[in-house]
Scaffold this active site. Structure first.
Site, PDB file in Angstrom:
ATOM      1  N   LYS A  54       0.836  -1.208   0.000  1.00 46.36           N
ATOM      2  CA  LYS A  54       0.000   0.000   0.000  1.00 46.36           C
ATOM      3  C   LYS A  54       0.870   1.257   0.000  1.00 46.36           C
ATOM      4  CE  LYS A  54      -3.494   2.475   2.679  1.00 46.36           C
ATOM      5  NZ  LYS A  54      -4.482   2.428   3.780  1.00 46.36           N
ATOM      6  N   HIS A  56      -7.155 -30.514 -35.129  1.00 43.16           N
ATOM      7  CA  HIS A  56      -8.274 -29.734 -34.602  1.00 43.16           C
ATOM      8  C   HIS A  56      -8.897 -30.403 -33.376  1.00 43.16           C
ATOM      9  CE1 HIS A  56      -8.702 -28.305 -39.034  1.00 43.16           C
ATOM     10  NE2 HIS A  56      -7.588 -27.880 -38.463  1.00 43.16           N
TER      11      HIS A  56
END
Length: 496
Positions: free
Chosen positions: A130, A262
């Site tokens: 912070k 695929h």
């Protein structure tokens, strides 16, 4: 100015501490970190000397003190207030947390895991993050060198912000692991998925889509542990196809080869060795394999590599490659070789994305079949072998899925059709004359007897399917009329 060091992971600790001392910082430490620095002969102050308050509750409370948190949270414009309190600023905080995930993973008791929930560490990290404009929060030992370099030159706002972001991500992931553990549910009310980016990808399924690869915290996967031996970077589609290929080839104990296009198998075969398996998989569909991905469950040798070199492939996966194979395949600079450390096995949760939501399910890794011959004719021993081979393959084919196989080789695969008869026709027509005496597997039940009759017309000898249709008797009757054997498994392997 002080640097507070309190780390469980002590990689790089001593060089980092020495670097901080060289920059004029005084060292402050807790517990094991203090002992490690003291034993190395470095000047260091114990946290209790700094706070003037002893550790209490068997070490549960040692850094939860106003003198520590004020020293971390004081903004630059609060320096006078800090001094008036008789406190000194902490300019660098190096903290990494108790190994909670690792403790739980090794099967620790509830009480032992509870004791590995770090309280002071996250509190200090959050405070420093912070206040990152005044304090450098460091939670990753890999950053020690960069931090020392930044301190020498003067940390930029961007670097401070990067460290703050990493600190909050570190504590967030830690809390997520604890919440998941406490829920003790597969599908808890709040589900947390902690992801760590492995790499950015060139693009997604198509060039206009951005993409990246992430690792799920606390989970292992053979593909993500694979060693890339050569070739271009793996693409988004490469990873999807490689996962599909490795999952399927891991189904077999015998030497096997799987070709995928695929995300669907286009050729699957068993053989006495990798070369024989590859030759049969190639023959199963020599057109679709072009530009595909091939996986082996045995190390690739020289003869197999030479055969692979005759066709364009994107990726080859195997548990190993001989020196001869590496030399042969090394001539194809763009071919990706992945050495995968182990088979795909074990349960995991499958995730599907919706707009604004997510679907979770158990991945279809379990096959609790209860085979039952439902026709007058039973499969022969050879047909049973082919039925189980086809059943393993059809589990990995997109629905509607049909697999025709014989002699440990796929002959035709029907995939992704909107009706089962079309999938069967696709597979049977691909097999052609080879379908005579072969077997047919279906991932879901036959809603009508039309697939059975079509199979009979192509000369199929035996079928395997889940059963469970209200018209099962129609399919059984058709099979008996045609002299076919049919087995119900009681398990569906629908892949939507």
């Amino acid at each position: 100015m002080w640097a507070l060091l309190s780390v469980w992971d002590k990689r790089g600790l001593l060089p980092f501490a020495e670097g901080l001392l060289g920059l004029g910082y005084r060292l402050l430490a807790t517990g094991g970190t203090y002992r490690a620095l003291k034993e190395a002969g470095l000047p260091v102050t114990y946290i209790s000397e700094f706070t003037g308050f002893p550790e209490i509750l068997s070490g549960r409370v040692k850094t939860l003190h106003p003198k520590v948190h004020a020293a971390l949270l004081a903004r630059p414009d609060q320096e006078e207030e800090l001094k008036a309190l008789g406190f000194e600023r902490i300019g660098v905080l190096a903290v990494n947390l108790y190994p909670f995930r690792e403790t739980v993973a090794r099967g620790a008791s509830f009480q032992e895991a509870l004791e590995q929930i770090d309280i002071g560490g996250p509190a200090m990290l959050r405070a420093a993050a912070k206040n990152h404009e005044a304090v450098l929060p460091v939670c990753d030992p890999e950053d020690y060198g960069r931090v020392l370099e930044a301190l020498r030159e003067g940390p930029t706002p961007e670097f401070r912000r990067e460290l703050a972001r990493k600190a909050f991500a570190h504590t967030a992931a830690y809390d997520a692991a604890i919440a998941e553990w406490l829920s003790a549910e597969k599908f808890p009310e709040n589900k947390f998925l902690v992801l760590k980016r492995v790499s950015a990808l060139r693009y997604g399924e198509n060039p206009h889509q951005e993409a990246a690869l992430y690792r799920v915290a606390g989970e292992e996967g053979p593909l993500l542990k694979a060693q890339v031996l050569q070739g271009k970077a793996m693409s988004f589609n490469n990873y999807l196809d490689a996962e599909a290929a490795w999952n399927l080839v891991s189904e077999f104990a015998e030497p096997a080869c799987v070709a995928v296009k695929h995300q669907n198998p286009c050729g699957v075969a068993l053989g006495q060795d990798p070369l024989k398996a590859y030759q049969k998989a190639y023959e199963a569909d020599p057109v679709s394999i072009f530009g595909g991905i091939v996986a082996f469950n045995r190390p690739v040798d020289g003869p197999t590599a030479r055969a692979l070199g005759e066709v364009f492939l994107e990726v080859v996966l195997a548990p190993g490659f001989t020196e001869e194979a590496r030399a042969v395949l090394g001539r194809k600079k763009n071919l990706r070789l992945l050495q995968v450390p182990g088979p795909a096995e074990g349960a995991y949760l499958d995730l599907r994305r919706l707009r604004g939501g997510v679907l979770f399910q158990d991945a279809d890794t379990h096959d609790p079949v209860a085979p039952r011959v439902v026709t007058q004719k039973a499969p022969t021993e050879a047909e049973w072998q082919d039925l189980w081979f086809a059943w393993k393959v059809v589990k990995h084919v997109r629905s509607n899925a049909i697999v025709v196989a014989k002699g440990g080789q796929t002959l035709g695969i029907g995939v992704g059709q909107t009706n089962r008869l079309a999938a069967a026709r696709q597979a049977l027509e691909a097999a052609g004359e080879k379908a005579r005496g072969a077997v047919l597997a279906s991932d879901a039940f036959f809603p009508f007897d039309d697939v059975v009759r079509l199979a009979g017309a192509f000369g199929i000898a035996a079928l395997i399917q889940p059963g469970g249709s209200v018209r099962d008797e129609d399919s059984i009757r058709a099979a008996d009329e045609l002299g076919l054997a049919m087995v119900f498994t009681g398990v569906r392997h629908f892949r939507h």
